[in-house]
Design a protein around this motif. Structure first.
Motif, PDB file in Angstrom:
ATOM      1  N   GLY A 170       0.814  -1.216   0.000  1.00 45.57           N
ATOM      2  CA  GLY A 170       0.000   0.000   0.000  1.00 45.57           C
ATOM      3  C   GLY A 170       0.842   1.258   0.000  1.00 45.57           C
ATOM      4  N   ILE A 171       1.870   1.292   0.825  1.00 48.09           N
ATOM      5  CA  ILE A 171       2.738   2.474   0.892  1.00 48.09           C
ATOM      6  C   ILE A 171       3.520   2.649  -0.411  1.00 48.09           C
ATOM      7  CG2 ILE A 171       4.743   3.461   2.069  1.00 48.09           C
ATOM      8  CD1 ILE A 171       3.710   2.109   4.635  1.00 48.09           C
ATOM      9  N   MET A 172       3.942   1.534  -1.011  1.00 49.36           N
ATOM     10  CA  MET A 172       4.680   1.589  -2.273  1.00 49.36           C
ATOM     11  C   MET A 172       3.760   1.823  -3.471  1.00 49.36           C
ATOM     12  SD  MET A 172       7.989   1.168  -1.882  1.00 49.36           S
ATOM     13  CE  MET A 172       8.449   0.655  -3.529  1.00 49.36           C
ATOM     14  N   ASP A 173       2.449   1.757  -3.249  1.00 47.16           N
ATOM     15  CA  ASP A 173       1.467   1.857  -4.338  1.00 47.16           C
ATOM     16  C   ASP A 173       1.742   0.792  -5.399  1.00 47.16           C
ATOM     17  OD1 ASP A 173      -0.774   2.878  -5.583  1.00 47.16           O
ATOM     18  OD2 ASP A 173       0.324   4.411  -6.709  1.00 47.16           O
ATOM     19  N   ALA A 174       1.987  -0.433  -4.926  1.00 49.83           N
ATOM     20  CA  ALA A 174       2.307  -1.544  -5.816  1.00 49.83           C
ATOM     21  C   ALA A 174       1.035  -2.254  -6.253  1.00 49.83           C
ATOM     22  CB  ALA A 174       3.235  -2.534  -5.102  1.00 49.83           C
ATOM     23  N   GLU A 175       1.075  -2.835  -7.431  1.00 51.46           N
ATOM     24  CA  GLU A 175      -0.022  -3.639  -7.953  1.00 51.46           C
ATOM     25  C   GLU A 175      -0.095  -4.930  -7.147  1.00 51.46           C
ATOM     26  OE1 GLU A 175      -3.217  -4.541  -9.930  1.00 51.46           O
ATOM     27  OE2 GLU A 175      -2.094  -2.859 -10.799  1.00 51.46           O
ATOM     28  N   PHE A 389      10.590   4.825   3.272  1.00 49.46           N
ATOM     29  CA  PHE A 389      11.776   5.473   2.714  1.00 49.46           C
ATOM     30  C   PHE A 389      12.007   5.116   1.251  1.00 49.46           C
ATOM     31  CE2 PHE A 389      12.725   6.453   7.069  1.00 49.46           C
ATOM     32  CZ  PHE A 389      13.493   7.613   6.989  1.00 49.46           C
ATOM     33  N   THR A 390      11.495   3.969   0.819  1.00 48.16           N
ATOM     34  CA  THR A 390      11.729   3.534  -0.562  1.00 48.16           C
ATOM     35  C   THR A 390      10.701   4.123  -1.523  1.00 48.16           C
ATOM     36  OG1 THR A 390      12.600   1.460   0.347  1.00 48.16           O
ATOM     37  CG2 THR A 390      12.151   1.504  -2.006  1.00 48.16           C
ATOM     38  N   ALA A 391       9.484   4.377  -1.046  1.00 45.66           N
ATOM     39  CA  ALA A 391       8.428   4.877  -1.929  1.00 45.66           C
ATOM     40  C   ALA A 391       8.789   6.193  -2.618  1.00 45.66           C
ATOM     41  CB  ALA A 391       7.112   5.007  -1.152  1.00 45.66           C
ATOM     42  N   PRO A 392       9.289   7.209  -1.891  1.00 48.91           N
ATOM     43  CA  PRO A 392       9.659   8.439  -2.600  1.00 48.91           C
ATOM     44  C   PRO A 392      10.785   8.234  -3.601  1.00 48.91           C
ATOM     45  CG  PRO A 392      10.175   8.604  -0.235  1.00 48.91           C
ATOM     46  CD  PRO A 392       9.441   7.337  -0.437  1.00 48.91           C
ATOM     47  N   LEU A 393      11.673   7.300  -3.303  1.00 46.45           N
ATOM     48  CA  LEU A 393      12.758   6.996  -4.231  1.00 46.45           C
ATOM     49  C   LEU A 393      12.217   6.337  -5.496  1.00 46.45           C
ATOM     50  CD1 LEU A 393      15.750   6.812  -4.879  1.00 46.45           C
ATOM     51  CD2 LEU A 393      15.851   4.721  -3.514  1.00 46.45           C
ATOM     52  N   ALA A 394      11.280   5.382  -5.330  1.00 49.48           N
ATOM     53  CA  ALA A 394      10.674   4.730  -6.485  1.00 49.48           C
ATOM     54  C   ALA A 394       9.942   5.742  -7.362  1.00 49.48           C
ATOM     55  CB  ALA A 394       9.712   3.637  -6.016  1.00 49.48           C
ATOM     56  N   GLN A 395       9.280   6.696  -6.701  1.00 45.65           N
ATOM     57  CA  GLN A 395       8.572   7.731  -7.448  1.00 45.65           C
ATOM     58  C   GLN A 395       9.553   8.614  -8.214  1.00 45.65           C
ATOM     59  OE1 GLN A 395       5.588   9.827  -5.162  1.00 45.65           O
ATOM     60  NE2 GLN A 395       5.901  11.710  -6.323  1.00 45.65           N
ATOM     61  N   ALA A 396      10.649   8.991  -7.573  1.00 43.65           N
ATOM     62  CA  ALA A 396      11.641   9.851  -8.226  1.00 43.65           C
ATOM     63  C   ALA A 396      12.320   9.149  -9.392  1.00 43.65           C
ATOM     64  CB  ALA A 396      12.688  10.309  -7.205  1.00 43.65           C
ATOM     65  N   LEU A 397      12.529   7.841  -9.277  1.00 43.16           N
ATOM     66  CA  LEU A 397      13.183   7.082 -10.341  1.00 43.16           C
ATOM     67  C   LEU A 397      12.222   6.653 -11.437  1.00 43.16           C
ATOM     68  CD1 LEU A 397      15.501   4.775  -8.170  1.00 43.16           C
ATOM     69  CD2 LEU A 397      16.218   6.700  -9.593  1.00 43.16           C
ATOM     70  N   GLY A 398      10.918   6.884 -11.238  1.00 42.95           N
ATOM     71  CA  GLY A 398       9.931   6.481 -12.232  1.00 42.95           C
ATOM     72  C   GLY A 398       9.808   4.979 -12.372  1.00 42.95           C
ATOM     73  N   GLY A 400       8.478   1.310 -12.705  1.00 42.25           N
ATOM     74  CA  GLY A 400       7.260   0.750 -13.272  1.00 42.25           C
ATOM     75  C   GLY A 400       6.592  -0.227 -12.331  1.00 42.25           C
ATOM     76  N   PRO A 401       5.432  -0.775 -12.728  1.00 39.63           N
ATOM     77  CA  PRO A 401       4.685  -1.694 -11.855  1.00 39.63           C
ATOM     78  C   PRO A 401       5.477  -2.931 -11.455  1.00 39.63           C
ATOM     79  CG  PRO A 401       3.313  -0.957 -13.681  1.00 39.63           C
ATOM     80  CD  PRO A 401       4.693  -0.475 -13.971  1.00 39.63           C
ATOM     81  N   THR A 402       6.225  -3.508 -12.392  1.00 37.43           N
ATOM     82  CA  THR A 402       6.990  -4.722 -12.085  1.00 37.43           C
ATOM     83  C   THR A 402       8.092  -4.439 -11.076  1.00 37.43           C
ATOM     84  OG1 THR A 402       6.548  -5.662 -14.281  1.00 37.43           O
ATOM     85  CG2 THR A 402       8.427  -6.540 -13.062  1.00 37.43           C
ATOM     86  N   GLU A 403       8.860  -3.365 -11.307  1.00 42.56           N
ATOM     87  CA  GLU A 403       9.950  -3.020 -10.391  1.00 42.56           C
ATOM     88  C   GLU A 403       9.413  -2.656  -9.014  1.00 42.56           C
ATOM     89  OE1 GLU A 403      13.990  -0.237 -10.288  1.00 42.56           O
ATOM     90  OE2 GLU A 403      12.384   0.223 -11.701  1.00 42.56           O
ATOM     91  N   THR A 404       8.279  -1.962  -8.982  1.00 41.60           N
ATOM     92  CA  THR A 404       7.691  -1.588  -7.694  1.00 41.60           C
ATOM     93  C   THR A 404       7.244  -2.816  -6.913  1.00 41.60           C
ATOM     94  OG1 THR A 404       6.942   0.513  -8.640  1.00 41.60           O
ATOM     95  CG2 THR A 404       5.906  -0.199  -6.590  1.00 41.60           C
ATOM     96  N   ALA A 405       6.618  -3.766  -7.599  1.00 42.50           N
ATOM     97  CA  ALA A 405       6.168  -4.988  -6.924  1.00 42.50           C
ATOM     98  C   ALA A 405       7.350  -5.805  -6.418  1.00 42.50           C
ATOM     99  CB  ALA A 405       5.315  -5.820  -7.877  1.00 42.50           C
ATOM    100  N   SER A 463      14.459  -9.660 -11.067  1.00 43.16           N
ATOM    101  CA  SER A 463      14.742  -8.313 -11.546  1.00 43.16           C
ATOM    102  C   SER A 463      15.603  -8.354 -12.808  1.00 43.16           C
ATOM    103  CB  SER A 463      15.464  -7.498 -10.462  1.00 43.16           C
ATOM    104  OG  SER A 463      14.651  -7.341  -9.328  1.00 43.16           O
ATOM    105  N   ALA A 464      16.599  -9.229 -12.807  1.00 38.93           N
ATOM    106  CA  ALA A 464      17.460  -9.356 -13.978  1.00 38.93           C
ATOM    107  C   ALA A 464      16.677  -9.879 -15.171  1.00 38.93           C
ATOM    108  CB  ALA A 464      18.636 -10.272 -13.667  1.00 38.93           C
TER     109      ALA A 464
END
Length: 467
Positions: A170-175, A389-398, A400-405, A463-464
């Motif tokens: 929820g905090i990461m806004d992940a699918e 702490f990771t959510a704002p970083l994920a947002q700044a780096l743009g 995607g759904p897969t990387e966020t999950a 991830s790879a």
């Protein structure tokens, strides 16, 4: 000192303050997060009025869906627990596997049970069921207990609607559908390595006999545990002596919300937007609707059809919402903290630093959650803080759904590993296995660390593959 450096210093100081309040001053986690959020916001120059409005807005926004999902999941799990679902899964799988392969069945049993039951409650219910098996075979209790606890730990780490990964998602806004999919893919090797394989290894090196007093209590000799009911941590009684539901019905109930959520993800990704099939799948696969349908299903098939009255079901639901309320508040405070971090520009600061250091997002999430876990013990707080702490970083780096999950799973891995003496689960295992502190560190701590590290290795591999 420029603004960028001060923002980073203030963020590190905020983490220190949070740990100090939780560990040293014994603050309730929700209050500690809220105080930390306000102190950090003021430190980076946010005006008091704007800060209060931002905290309220972010906390409300982060809980819009999560509050419903966590509450429905808690009710669903409590009803299954009251019906004896955990006992049914364990006894059925133990009966179907030979003594040679029983460790694998116990790992599967633990994984299924912990989808809906808090891990400490599952330990109380399930570990005493292993005493008789260990006495019959003469093997170390760890041979059976480690695989089951590894399964419990993996599901509690990787699989929504377990509260930790659900809050982090929820905090990461992940699918959520992708989180479940990657949770299964990462959970399988984690259960395998930390469960049957490590269990067999450690059982040869540490012989743990069945605790005599606990075995007597579990069988009703000189105690009350075998005489009718036993109480879990939430005060809900589990009917040890009542008839248990069928294995198929329990597994079906456990998999129903996961299947619906994954179907919703499929409808969103694979079908044309706006068509009737896509809209239908997205509706029933929305986490709130999926958990609501599952909750109604369990209330009828595991409540009404088993003779429960409306008043009994109401009391069960009320007892479930107490622990859920604490999780909701902590998650909301974590979301508010994350909102203030985003507003401070911390995401851009960390993004620049990570690009210079070539640190992947999943590695940052795992390390952040791991540090918090080691320092203060609670896996839930580690996951929430790591995601914050990771959510704002994920947002700044743009991202995607897969990387966020995948990053969500990495955070959950960090929150699961490195359990030691400041973790309540460590002492639950210590008591129910009847081990010394040293042996608990050699068995339980290594098992939990293996779960987190193996799961994280699977995240890196995925991830790879997906990048």
């Amino acid at each position: 000192m420029d603004n960028t450096t001060w923002t980073l210093v203030a963020a590190l100081a905020a983490v220190g303050l949070l740990l100090l309040m939780v560990i040293r001053w014994k603050f309730q986690e929700f209050l500690a997060l809220l105080v930390t959020t306000i102190v950090f916001g003021l430190a980076v120059g946010t005006s008091p009025t704007e800060l209060v409005e931002l905290v309220v807005e972010e906390m409300g926004g982060s809980l819009g869906q999560l509050a419903l999902v966590i509450s429905l999941g808690a009710v669903f799990g409590t009803i299954l627990q009251r019906a004896g679902a955990a006992e049914r899964i364990a006894t059925t799988l133990v009966g179907k596997f030979s003594d040679k392969n029983i460790a694998w069945g116990l790992g599967v049993a633990g994984f299924l049970v912990s989808i809906s039951v808090y891990i400490d409650v599952a330990i109380v219910i399930l570990v005493p069921m292993l005493y008789g098996i260990a006495q019959r075979t003469g093997k170390s209790l760890l041979y059976y207990g480690i695989p089951m606890c590894a399964g419990l730990s993996c599901a509690y780490t990787f699989m929504p609607p377990a509260p930790g990964p659900l809050a982090a998602a929820g905090i990461m806004d992940a699918e959520l559908g992708l989180v479940i999919l990657f949770g299964v893919l990462c959970g399988i090797p984690a259960v395998t390595v930390a469960g049957p394989l490590f269990g067999r290894y450690i059982a040869k090196r540490i012989f743990v006999p069945v605790p005599t007093q606990l075995h007597a209590e579990a069988t009703g000799i000189g105690g009350t545990a075998g005489g009718g009911t036993s109480s879990d941590a939430a005060g809900v009684e589990s009917p040890r002596g009542a008839s248990l539901p069928s294995f198929r019905s329990v597994v079906g109930a456990l998999l129903l919300p996961l299947a619906l959520i994954v179907l919703g993800t499929v409808g969103k990704q694979a079908l044309q937007e706006g068509t009737a099939p896509a809209n239908t799948l997205m509706f029933i696969g929305h986490p709130v609707i999926a958990l609501l349908l599952t909750c109604l299903y369990t209330m009828y098939f595991f409540g009404v059809r088993r003779g429960a009255t409306g008043e009994e079901l109401r009391e069960l639901a009320s007892s479930a919402l107490g622990p859920a309320g604490q999780i909701i508040l902590i998650t909301g405070a974590g979301g508010a903290f994350g909102g203030v971090l985003v507003a401070s520009g911390l995401g851009e600061v960390l993004a620049e630093a990570m690009e210079d250091a070539s640190v992947p997002l999943v590695v940052f999430g795992f390390l952040t959650a791991s540090v918090i876990r080691i320092c203060q013990g609670s896996g839930m707080i580690a996951m929430i803080t790591g995601a914050t702490f990771t959510a704002p970083l994920a947002q700044a780096l743009g991202a995607g759904p897969t990387e966020t999950a995948l990053t969500t799973i990495a955070i959950a891995c960090g929150g699961a590993a490195f359990s030691h003496v400041n973790d309540s689960g460590f002492w639950m295992a210590n008591r129910y296995f009847g081990m010394s502190v040293a042996d608990t560190l050699r068995s339980w701590t290594v098992m939990k660390t293996t779960v987190g590290v193996t799961g994280f290795a699977a995240v890196l591999a995925l991830s790879a593959f997906t990048s």
